[in-house]
Scaffold this active site. Structure first.
Site, short mmCIF file in Angstrom:
data_model
loop_
_atom_site.label_atom_id
_atom_site.label_comp_id
_atom_site.label_asym_id
_atom_site.label_seq_id
_atom_site.Cartn_x
_atom_site.Cartn_y
_atom_site.Cartn_z
N ASN A 181 -18.51 -1.16 -2.87
CA ASN A 181 -17.80 -2.17 -3.66
C ASN A 181 -18.36 -2.11 -5.07
O ASN A 181 -19.45 -2.59 -5.33
CB ASN A 181 -18.02 -3.56 -3.04
N LYS A 210 -17.43 -3.61 -7.64
CA LYS A 210 -17.27 -4.87 -8.39
C LYS A 210 -16.71 -4.53 -9.79
O LYS A 210 -15.93 -3.59 -9.92
CB LYS A 210 -18.60 -5.63 -8.46
N HIS A 245 -14.19 -11.82 -0.19
CA HIS A 245 -15.57 -11.55 -0.64
C HIS A 245 -16.18 -12.85 -1.15
O HIS A 245 -15.49 -13.67 -1.77
CB HIS A 245 -15.56 -10.48 -1.74
N GLU A 255 -17.96 -13.48 -3.63
CA GLU A 255 -17.80 -13.70 -5.08
C GLU A 255 -16.41 -14.26 -5.39
O GLU A 255 -16.24 -15.06 -6.31
CB GLU A 255 -18.09 -12.39 -5.85
N GLU A 277 -21.40 -10.65 5.59
CA GLU A 277 -22.13 -10.63 4.33
C GLU A 277 -22.77 -12.00 4.11
O GLU A 277 -22.11 -12.91 3.55
CB GLU A 277 -21.18 -10.32 3.17
N GLY A 297 -26.22 -9.16 -3.48
CA GLY A 297 -26.66 -9.00 -4.86
C GLY A 297 -28.00 -9.64 -5.17
O GLY A 297 -28.36 -9.78 -6.34
N SER A 303 -27.33 -6.36 0.03
CA SER A 303 -28.49 -5.60 -0.43
C SER A 303 -28.84 -4.43 0.50
O SER A 303 -30.02 -4.18 0.78
CB SER A 303 -29.69 -6.53 -0.65
C1 PEP Z 1 -21.14 -6.66 -1.92
O1 PEP Z 1 -20.74 -6.58 -3.07
O2 PEP Z 1 -20.35 -6.84 -1.01
C2 PEP Z 1 -22.58 -6.53 -1.65
C3 PEP Z 1 -22.99 -6.57 -0.42
O3 PEP Z 1 -23.39 -6.37 -2.76
P1 PEP Z 1 -24.92 -5.87 -2.72
O4 PEP Z 1 -24.99 -4.64 -1.85
O5 PEP Z 1 -25.25 -5.60 -4.15
O6 PEP Z 1 -25.75 -6.98 -2.13
#
Ligand code: PEP
Length: 255
Positions: free
Chosen positions: A9, A11, A95, A97, A172, A178, A217
């Site tokens: 992803n 972003k 997601h 975000e 998630e 993040g 992460s």
């Molecule tokens: C994500 O954007 O879905 C995500 C898991 O980000 P990160 O790996 O940076 O935590």
């Protein structure tokens, strides 16, 4: 037997030059790793570039979100058909975000899910609890409510279509996205198992087949341990998907 899946992803990152460098490295790096599936979800303006570079490779591409309407006066929105027109086969939905920063709800995730499967896009539905919910012991309540909001809107035909498209769930935990904090493999396994059981209430056969990926992460250094858990079928990777070496190492762990 479920094939592992790794989804990058991106972003809101990238430009024409850096995308070219990153995608070329991924094409070369993953060429010989045919035992897992790989997807990059890139910003919409770069879908055409992504398609041009990834066509006829073992890496698929998708959108990071989609609107539920087919067309109309929805300034700034992108329809499912626009994504499929650019060769997308996947789309990330719900997601954290989008939920936190853009106030998207379980109901809007359900509408987008429905529109996606009707357009032959494989939905990757993100679910997960915030830190406060985690600390309050509400993980399963939250994950169940996010799943049920979508599952309840699906008729049996829609559910069969979603299965035909190999719908994906992404666990998630918001506190891990993040932040550099990762759920332990055991924590991830517990929730992934819960998600699979929840799907089994609707359809046991589907539950055994559906892929549930972990996001939060994921890095080259923790991917293998996470992917080794029985109900973890790969990862949804944010930050580390922008670094070719890291992302390739994560994909190799899945392979
Ligand atoms: C994500 O954007 O879905 C995500 C898991 O980000 P990160 O790996 O940076 O935590």
């Amino acid at each position: 037997m479920r094939r592992n899946l790794v989804v990058g992803n991106w972003k809101m990152h990238g430009d024409i030059h850096s995308n070219q460098v990153l995608l070329s490295a991924l094409i070369n790096g993953l060429n010989n790793y045919q035992n897992a599936d790989y997807v990059v979800c890139v910003p919409n303006p770069y879908l055409h570039q992504t398609r041009t570079l990834l066509e006829n490779t073992n890496i698929a591409w998708g959108g990071q979100n989609v609107n539920q309407f087919e067309e109309g006066a929805f300034t700034g929105a992108v329809s499912p058909h626009m994504l499929t027109d650019l060769g997308c086969t996947f789309v990330i939905l719900g997601h954290s975000e989008r939920r936190v920063l853009f106030h998207e709800t379980n109901l809007s995730a359900a509408a987008r899910f429905d529109a996606s499967i009707k357009a032959n896009l494989t939905p990757i539905l993100c679910v997960g609890e915030t830190l406060a919910e985690h600390d309050a012991g509400l993980t399963e309540v939250i994950v169940a409510s996010q799943m049920d909001a979508v599952m309840a809107t699906l008729s049996d035909d829609d559910f069969a279509r979603a299965m035909h498209l190999n719908m994906v769930f992404a666990y998630e935990p918001v506190w891990a996205v993040g932040t550099g904090k990762t759920a332990t493999p055991e924590q991830a396994q517990e929730v992934h198992h819960f998600i699979r059981q929840r799907i089994a209430r609707r359809n046991a056969e589907a539950a055994a087949l559906v892929r549930i990926v972990y996001g939060g992460s994921v890095k080259a250094s923790n991917a293998a341990q996470l992917f080794n858990m029985p109900d973890v079928d790969g990862g949804l990777v944010g930050g580390a998907s922008l670094d070719a070496d890291e992302f390739i190492a994560i994909c190799k762990a899945a392979n």
